[in-house]
Design a protein around this motif. Structure first.
Motif, PDB file in Angstrom:
ATOM      1  N   TRP A  97       9.086  -5.591   1.022  1.00 48.13           N
ATOM      2  CA  TRP A  97       9.529  -4.531   0.111  1.00 48.13           C
ATOM      3  C   TRP A  97      10.423  -3.523   0.839  1.00 48.13           C
ATOM      4  O   TRP A  97      11.441  -3.085   0.292  1.00 48.13           O
ATOM      5  N   ASP A  98      10.052  -3.166   2.050  1.00 48.26           N
ATOM      6  CA  ASP A  98      10.844  -2.184   2.797  1.00 48.26           C
ATOM      7  C   ASP A  98      12.254  -2.698   3.063  1.00 48.26           C
ATOM      8  O   ASP A  98      13.243  -1.989   2.843  1.00 48.26           O
ATOM      9  N   VAL A  99      12.366  -3.943   3.528  1.00 44.50           N
ATOM     10  CA  VAL A  99      13.686  -4.454   3.872  1.00 44.50           C
ATOM     11  C   VAL A  99      14.491  -4.766   2.617  1.00 44.50           C
ATOM     12  O   VAL A  99      15.725  -4.670   2.621  1.00 44.50           O
ATOM     13  N   ALA A 100      13.819  -5.108   1.515  1.00 38.96           N
ATOM     14  CA  ALA A 100      14.530  -5.307   0.248  1.00 38.96           C
ATOM     15  C   ALA A 100      15.131  -3.986  -0.226  1.00 38.96           C
ATOM     16  O   ALA A 100      16.282  -3.937  -0.691  1.00 38.96           O
ATOM     17  N   LEU A 101      14.373  -2.907  -0.102  1.00 43.40           N
ATOM     18  CA  LEU A 101      14.903  -1.592  -0.471  1.00 43.40           C
ATOM     19  C   LEU A 101      16.080  -1.215   0.422  1.00 43.40           C
ATOM     20  O   LEU A 101      17.098  -0.709  -0.061  1.00 43.40           O
ATOM     21  N   PHE A 102      15.959  -1.484   1.718  1.00 44.61           N
ATOM     22  CA  PHE A 102      17.060  -1.175   2.633  1.00 44.61           C
ATOM     23  C   PHE A 102      18.320  -1.946   2.237  1.00 44.61           C
ATOM     24  O   PHE A 102      19.409  -1.378   2.159  1.00 44.61           O
ATOM     25  N   MET A 103      18.179  -3.229   1.979  1.00 40.57           N
ATOM     26  CA  MET A 103      19.328  -4.050   1.588  1.00 40.57           C
ATOM     27  C   MET A 103      19.968  -3.536   0.307  1.00 40.57           C
ATOM     28  O   MET A 103      21.198  -3.423   0.196  1.00 40.57           O
ATOM     29  N   LYS A 106      34.061 -20.767   6.523  1.00 42.17           N
ATOM     30  CA  LYS A 106      32.967 -21.021   5.580  1.00 42.17           C
ATOM     31  C   LYS A 106      31.803 -20.095   5.875  1.00 42.17           C
ATOM     32  O   LYS A 106      31.390 -19.948   7.038  1.00 42.17           O
ATOM     33  N   THR A 107      31.268 -19.454   4.837  1.00 43.51           N
ATOM     34  CA  THR A 107      30.135 -18.558   5.007  1.00 43.51           C
ATOM     35  C   THR A 107      28.908 -19.338   5.456  1.00 43.51           C
ATOM     36  O   THR A 107      28.504 -20.307   4.817  1.00 43.51           O
ATOM     37  N   VAL A 108      28.344 -18.932   6.583  1.00 44.87           N
ATOM     38  CA  VAL A 108      27.129 -19.553   7.099  1.00 44.87           C
ATOM     39  C   VAL A 108      25.925 -18.691   6.731  1.00 44.87           C
ATOM     40  O   VAL A 108      24.925 -19.176   6.207  1.00 44.87           O
ATOM     41  N   PHE A 109      26.032 -17.388   7.023  1.00 41.36           N
ATOM     42  CA  PHE A 109      25.008 -16.427   6.617  1.00 41.36           C
ATOM     43  C   PHE A 109      25.695 -15.396   5.741  1.00 41.36           C
ATOM     44  O   PHE A 109      26.649 -14.744   6.175  1.00 41.36           O
ATOM     45  N   PRO A 110      25.246 -15.219   4.503  1.00 40.62           N
ATOM     46  CA  PRO A 110      26.001 -14.413   3.534  1.00 40.62           C
ATOM     47  C   PRO A 110      25.941 -12.911   3.779  1.00 40.62           C
ATOM     48  O   PRO A 110      24.958 -12.403   4.338  1.00 40.62           O
ATOM     49  N   PRO A 111      26.976 -12.197   3.351  1.00 42.86           N
ATOM     50  CA  PRO A 111      26.930 -10.736   3.385  1.00 42.86           C
ATOM     51  C   PRO A 111      25.915 -10.234   2.374  1.00 42.86           C
ATOM     52  O   PRO A 111      25.811 -10.758   1.260  1.00 42.86           O
ATOM     53  N   LEU A 112      25.150  -9.230   2.752  1.00 43.69           N
ATOM     54  CA  LEU A 112      24.075  -8.716   1.897  1.00 43.69           C
ATOM     55  C   LEU A 112      24.476  -7.471   1.119  1.00 43.69           C
ATOM     56  O   LEU A 112      23.768  -7.066   0.204  1.00 43.69           O
ATOM     57  N   TRP A 113      25.576  -6.867   1.497  1.00 42.72           N
ATOM     58  CA  TRP A 113      26.125  -5.737   0.741  1.00 42.72           C
ATOM     59  C   TRP A 113      27.613  -5.655   1.040  1.00 42.72           C
ATOM     60  O   TRP A 113      28.137  -6.428   1.842  1.00 42.72           O
ATOM     61  N   GLY A 114      28.302  -4.734   0.373  1.00 39.07           N
ATOM     62  CA  GLY A 114      29.732  -4.608   0.566  1.00 39.07           C
ATOM     63  C   GLY A 114      30.529  -5.448  -0.425  1.00 39.07           C
ATOM     64  O   GLY A 114      29.968  -6.132  -1.291  1.00 39.07           O
ATOM     65  N   ALA A 146       0.820  -1.213   0.000  1.00 38.86           N
ATOM     66  CA  ALA A 146       0.000   0.000   0.000  1.00 38.86           C
ATOM     67  C   ALA A 146       0.850   1.257   0.000  1.00 38.86           C
ATOM     68  O   ALA A 146       0.518   2.250  -0.662  1.00 38.86           O
ATOM     69  N   GLN A 147       1.967   1.238   0.708  1.00 40.20           N
ATOM     70  CA  GLN A 147       2.865   2.388   0.767  1.00 40.20           C
ATOM     71  C   GLN A 147       4.146   2.088  -0.002  1.00 40.20           C
ATOM     72  O   GLN A 147       4.603   0.946  -0.022  1.00 40.20           O
ATOM     73  N   PRO A 148       4.732   3.086  -0.641  1.00 41.65           N
ATOM     74  CA  PRO A 148       6.003   2.868  -1.326  1.00 41.65           C
ATOM     75  C   PRO A 148       7.056   2.353  -0.350  1.00 41.65           C
ATOM     76  O   PRO A 148       7.041   2.709   0.844  1.00 41.65           O
ATOM     77  N   ALA A 149       7.946   1.495  -0.840  1.00 44.12           N
ATOM     78  CA  ALA A 149       9.006   0.966   0.011  1.00 44.12           C
ATOM     79  C   ALA A 149       9.796   2.117   0.628  1.00 44.12           C
ATOM     80  O   ALA A 149      10.060   3.130  -0.019  1.00 44.12           O
ATOM     81  N   ASP A 150      10.193   1.931   1.884  1.00 42.06           N
ATOM     82  CA  ASP A 150      10.798   3.019   2.645  1.00 42.06           C
ATOM     83  C   ASP A 150      12.071   2.539   3.338  1.00 42.06           C
ATOM     84  O   ASP A 150      12.079   1.491   3.988  1.00 42.06           O
ATOM     85  N   TYR A 151      13.135   3.331   3.242  1.00 42.56           N
ATOM     86  CA  TYR A 151      14.440   2.996   3.812  1.00 42.56           C
ATOM     87  C   TYR A 151      14.369   2.879   5.335  1.00 42.56           C
ATOM     88  O   TYR A 151      14.862   1.899   5.917  1.00 42.56           O
ATOM     89  N   ALA A 152      13.790   3.856   6.001  1.00 44.68           N
ATOM     90  CA  ALA A 152      13.751   3.864   7.469  1.00 44.68           C
ATOM     91  C   ALA A 152      12.960   2.676   8.013  1.00 44.68           C
ATOM     92  O   ALA A 152      13.376   2.015   8.974  1.00 44.68           O
TER      93      ALA A 152
END
Length: 252
Positions: free
Chosen positions: A204-210, A158-166, A126-132
């Motif tokens: 959507w919000d957390v995907a935009l943040f990532m 060994k990577t157990v949980f992958p890095p999401l950015w960087g 309903a609302q546009p994805a939001d960073y905060a």
């Protein structure tokens, strides 16, 4: 798996898929393994399972504007998602991965569309994805595994949980950099073991943040972020070339 020479190669493909760093590290440029985005060793529905992908090729892809074989699709995974280099056609790594995917797809109808293929499409909230809001969801639901800094966790190297950015994550050419794709994966599969518990808005919000964080450059970069966006990222769900918190993503 068959107990013969073919089964031996299938098992190799499974091991490459599970621990790509160890078994195909010469083609990998980050900290990821194939299984990080294709869960349960490539078997899980709605996590881009191999059994649904194998029967869907050859197919035309708008990403590179020609008909791709399954082997070429795998090459793209190494180039973009793994931020590495593509194994040559016929390379034992590709042959093993193809064999594993073929075996997983045993009995599936070639050319059909199986339920559970790819990542499910999550309709826009309903609302546009939001960073905060996305940052809040991340800290509450994701940081425990992926770290407050998004750099994931490793155990015994060994990577157990992958890095999401960087620098150790997927690059700007990977499909997961697109908010639409990322929201589908997140909604269906995250938090791990609790897939389907986030709302569409949260996904959507957390995907935009990532995807609002910097990551390795798109290997198709032509020297200009603006031109690269125009040619490869001209989509409202791609943040490449967009300014977030005063930084133009992709400009690093």
């Amino acid at each position: 798996m068959p107990d013969d020479e073919f089964g031996k190669i299938v098992r190799q493909g499974e091991q490459i898929f599970i621990n790509t760093q160890k078994n195909a590290g010469q083609f990998v440029g980050n900290s990821l393994n194939c299984v990080n985005c294709h869960l349960d060793a490539g078997r899980k529905s709605n996590s881009s399972p191999l059994w649904a992908a194998y029967i869907s090729y050859p197919a035309y892809r708008s990403k590179n504007k020609h008909v791709n074989t399954f082997a070429e699709r795998l090459q793209g995974c190494f180039r973009f998602s793994m931020n590495g280099k593509a194994p040559a056609f016929g390379d034992p790594t590709l042959v093993a991965l193809e064999s594993y995917a073929y075996w997983l797809a045993t009995g599936a109808p070639v050319g059909g569309t199986l339920e559970g293929r790819g990542y499910p499409e999550v309709k826009k909230p309903a609302q546009p994805a939001d960073y905060a809001r996305g940052e809040k969801v991340y800290q509450q639901k994701c940081a425990l595994c992926h770290g407050a800094d998004g750099q994931g966790q490793a155990s015994a190297g060994k990577t157990v949980f992958p890095p999401l950015w960087g620098e150790k994550s997927f690059n700007w050419g990977a499909g997961m950099h697109d908010i639409k794709n990322a929201s589908g994966f997140i909604k269906a599969n995250m938090p791990l073991g609790l897939g389907g518990t986030l709302t569409e808005q949260e996904a959507w919000d957390v995907a935009l943040f990532m995807d609002s964080h910097e990551r390795p450059q798109d290997p198709r970069f032509n020297g200009s972020v603006e031109e690269t966006r125009k040619k490869y990222h001209d989509s409202p769900t791609s943040l490449y070339g967009k300014s977030v918190n005063g930084h133009v993503l992709g400009a690093k």
